[in-house]
Motif scaffolding. Structure first.
Motif, short mmCIF file in Angstrom:
data_model
loop_
_atom_site.label_atom_id
_atom_site.label_comp_id
_atom_site.label_asym_id
_atom_site.label_seq_id
_atom_site.Cartn_x
_atom_site.Cartn_y
_atom_site.Cartn_z
N ARG A 1 0.84 -1.19 0.00
CA ARG A 1 0.00 0.00 0.00
C ARG A 1 0.88 1.24 0.00
NH1 ARG A 1 -2.55 -3.53 3.47
NH2 ARG A 1 -4.72 -4.02 2.96
N VAL A 2 0.49 2.22 -0.81
CA VAL A 2 1.12 3.53 -0.81
C VAL A 2 0.04 4.52 -0.40
CG1 VAL A 2 2.17 5.34 -2.20
CG2 VAL A 2 2.86 2.96 -2.55
N HIS A 3 0.25 5.13 0.75
CA HIS A 3 -0.65 6.17 1.25
C HIS A 3 0.01 7.50 0.92
CE1 HIS A 3 -2.64 3.12 3.82
NE2 HIS A 3 -1.42 2.65 3.93
N GLY A 4 -0.73 8.41 0.29
CA GLY A 4 -0.08 9.65 -0.08
C GLY A 4 -1.05 10.75 -0.46
N ARG A 5 -0.49 11.71 -1.15
CA ARG A 5 -1.24 12.87 -1.63
C ARG A 5 -1.17 12.84 -3.15
NH1 ARG A 5 -4.02 14.94 2.35
NH2 ARG A 5 -4.03 16.94 1.34
N GLY A 6 -2.32 13.03 -3.77
CA GLY A 6 -2.36 12.97 -5.23
C GLY A 6 -3.03 14.18 -5.83
N GLU A 7 -2.83 14.32 -7.12
CA GLU A 7 -3.52 15.39 -7.86
C GLU A 7 -3.75 14.93 -9.29
OE1 GLU A 7 -1.53 18.95 -9.28
OE2 GLU A 7 0.40 18.08 -8.72
N PRO A 8 -4.87 15.35 -9.87
CA PRO A 8 -5.09 15.11 -11.29
C PRO A 8 -4.39 16.20 -12.10
CG PRO A 8 -7.05 16.11 -10.34
CD PRO A 8 -6.04 15.96 -9.23
N VAL A 9 -3.60 15.78 -13.06
CA VAL A 9 -2.96 16.73 -13.98
C VAL A 9 -3.76 16.62 -15.28
CG1 VAL A 9 -0.86 17.33 -15.23
CG2 VAL A 9 -0.72 16.47 -12.87
N PHE A 10 -4.49 17.68 -15.59
CA PHE A 10 -5.39 17.64 -16.74
C PHE A 10 -4.64 17.90 -18.04
CE2 PHE A 10 -8.23 18.86 -13.17
CZ PHE A 10 -8.97 17.68 -13.16
N ARG A 11 -5.31 17.60 -19.13
CA ARG A 11 -4.70 17.61 -20.46
C ARG A 11 -4.16 18.97 -20.89
NH1 ARG A 11 -8.35 14.20 -24.34
NH2 ARG A 11 -8.66 16.28 -25.13
N ASP A 12 -4.67 20.05 -20.33
CA ASP A 12 -4.19 21.38 -20.71
C ASP A 12 -3.14 21.92 -19.74
OD1 ASP A 12 -6.01 21.66 -18.63
OD2 ASP A 12 -6.96 23.45 -19.45
N ASP A 13 -2.72 21.11 -18.78
CA ASP A 13 -1.69 21.51 -17.82
C ASP A 13 -0.32 21.47 -18.51
OD1 ASP A 13 0.40 21.08 -15.69
OD2 ASP A 13 -1.36 21.12 -14.38
N PRO A 14 0.53 22.47 -18.31
CA PRO A 14 1.85 22.49 -18.95
C PRO A 14 2.72 21.27 -18.61
CG PRO A 14 1.39 24.61 -17.93
CD PRO A 14 0.26 23.69 -17.55
N ARG A 15 2.45 20.61 -17.48
CA ARG A 15 3.21 19.42 -17.07
C ARG A 15 2.76 18.15 -17.78
NH1 ARG A 15 1.74 19.40 -10.98
NH2 ARG A 15 -0.23 19.99 -11.97
N LEU B 1 4.81 14.48 -18.30
CA LEU B 1 4.33 13.31 -17.56
C LEU B 1 3.95 12.18 -18.50
CD1 LEU B 1 2.20 15.04 -14.80
CD2 LEU B 1 4.20 13.57 -14.42
N LEU B 2 3.29 12.51 -19.59
CA LEU B 2 2.86 11.50 -20.54
C LEU B 2 4.05 10.74 -21.13
CD1 LEU B 2 0.32 10.26 -21.78
CD2 LEU B 2 0.47 11.96 -23.61
N ALA B 3 5.20 11.39 -21.23
CA ALA B 3 6.40 10.74 -21.76
C ALA B 3 6.87 9.58 -20.88
CB ALA B 3 7.52 11.77 -21.91
N HIS B 4 6.38 9.49 -19.65
CA HIS B 4 6.73 8.37 -18.76
C HIS B 4 5.97 7.09 -19.11
CE1 HIS B 4 9.25 10.42 -15.76
NE2 HIS B 4 8.47 11.48 -15.96
N PHE B 5 5.07 7.15 -20.09
CA PHE B 5 4.22 6.00 -20.42
C PHE B 5 4.46 5.53 -21.86
CE2 PHE B 5 2.14 8.50 -17.16
CZ PHE B 5 1.72 7.54 -16.24
N PRO B 6 5.67 5.09 -22.19
CA PRO B 6 5.96 4.71 -23.58
C PRO B 6 5.33 3.38 -24.01
CG PRO B 6 7.84 4.18 -22.21
CD PRO B 6 6.84 4.92 -21.33
N ASP B 7 4.85 2.59 -23.04
CA ASP B 7 4.37 1.25 -23.37
C ASP B 7 2.87 1.15 -23.60
OD1 ASP B 7 6.99 0.34 -23.14
OD2 ASP B 7 6.77 -0.07 -20.99
N ILE B 8 2.20 2.30 -23.71
CA ILE B 8 0.76 2.27 -23.99
C ILE B 8 0.41 3.45 -24.88
CG2 ILE B 8 0.16 3.57 -21.91
CD1 ILE B 8 -2.44 1.87 -21.78
#
Length: 195
Positions: free
Chosen positions: A91-105, A109-116
């Motif tokens: 289990r990972v307990h933490g703090r999260g946030e949604p980064v929406f499609r128009d966010d400069p980040r 971030l999407l570059a971290h997902f090359p396998d899909i």
């Protein structure tokens, strides 16, 4: 039996990256609010960004409870179970946030997902979680189950949507723009992608 870890690395990281399924749990601040628990899958849609940061792709679905809860208070727990091999639960307990499609980040971030290829899945956001507490436990009662392959139904369903039709689909759903408890959910119309 259980142990707390300083970071997500080594054996722990290898374990969670090998799992084809994980679960997310969130809740609003309201004492009578709806607790949400969601299964997440699709190979390549989850990554360990660094020793304390995890991210996963948030695809089209019938509600946006996780997004709403994260926007309100940021609390989230992620859980992985060993359905094959030695028993284990992490289990990972933490703090999260949604980064929406128009966010400069978003593009970085999407570059971290090359396998899909997220295109056919109606990508809404990338959920980024910063770990506060990382724990494992025995998992002795978790049954053995076989993973055969990902289902292709999600991609088939949402591959026929573009941004406009996806926004229209979300607008028709009762709990996309607002949660079951009336919290702000996914911003609509769907922001255009920054990539």
């Amino acid at each position: 039996m259980g142990k707390t870890y300083e970071r997500i690395d080594g054996r722990l990281r290898a374990f969670i990256e090998a799992q084809p399924l994980f679960f997310t749990a969130t809740a609003p601040l309201s004492a009578d609010g709806t607790v949400n628990l969601s299964p997440k899958g699709l190979k390549g849609s989850f990554v360990v960004v660094d020793d304390l940061t995890i991210a996963y792709l948030d695809f089209a679905g019938s509600n946006a409870e996780t997004i709403a809860h994260l926007r309100e208070n940021g609390r989230i727990t992620l859980m992985w179970c060993a359905f094959q091999g030695p028993p284990n639960i992490v289990r990972v307990h933490g703090r999260g946030e949604p980064v929406f499609r128009d966010d400069p980040r978003f593009a970085d971030l999407l570059a971290h997902f090359p396998d899909i290829d997220p295109t056919p899945h109606g990508l809404r956001a990338i959920i980024v979680v910063r770990a506060d507490v990382v724990r494992d436990s025995c998992g002795y009662a978790v049954p053995y189950m076989a993973y055969d392959e990902d289902r292709d139904l999600h991609g088939k369903r949402f591959a026929r949507e573009d941004d406009a039709s996806l926004s229209a689909y979300f607008a028709k759903k009762e709990h996309i723009a607002t949660s079951l408890d009336g919290l702000p959910g996914l911003p609509l119309p769907l922001p255009p992608s920054s990539v």
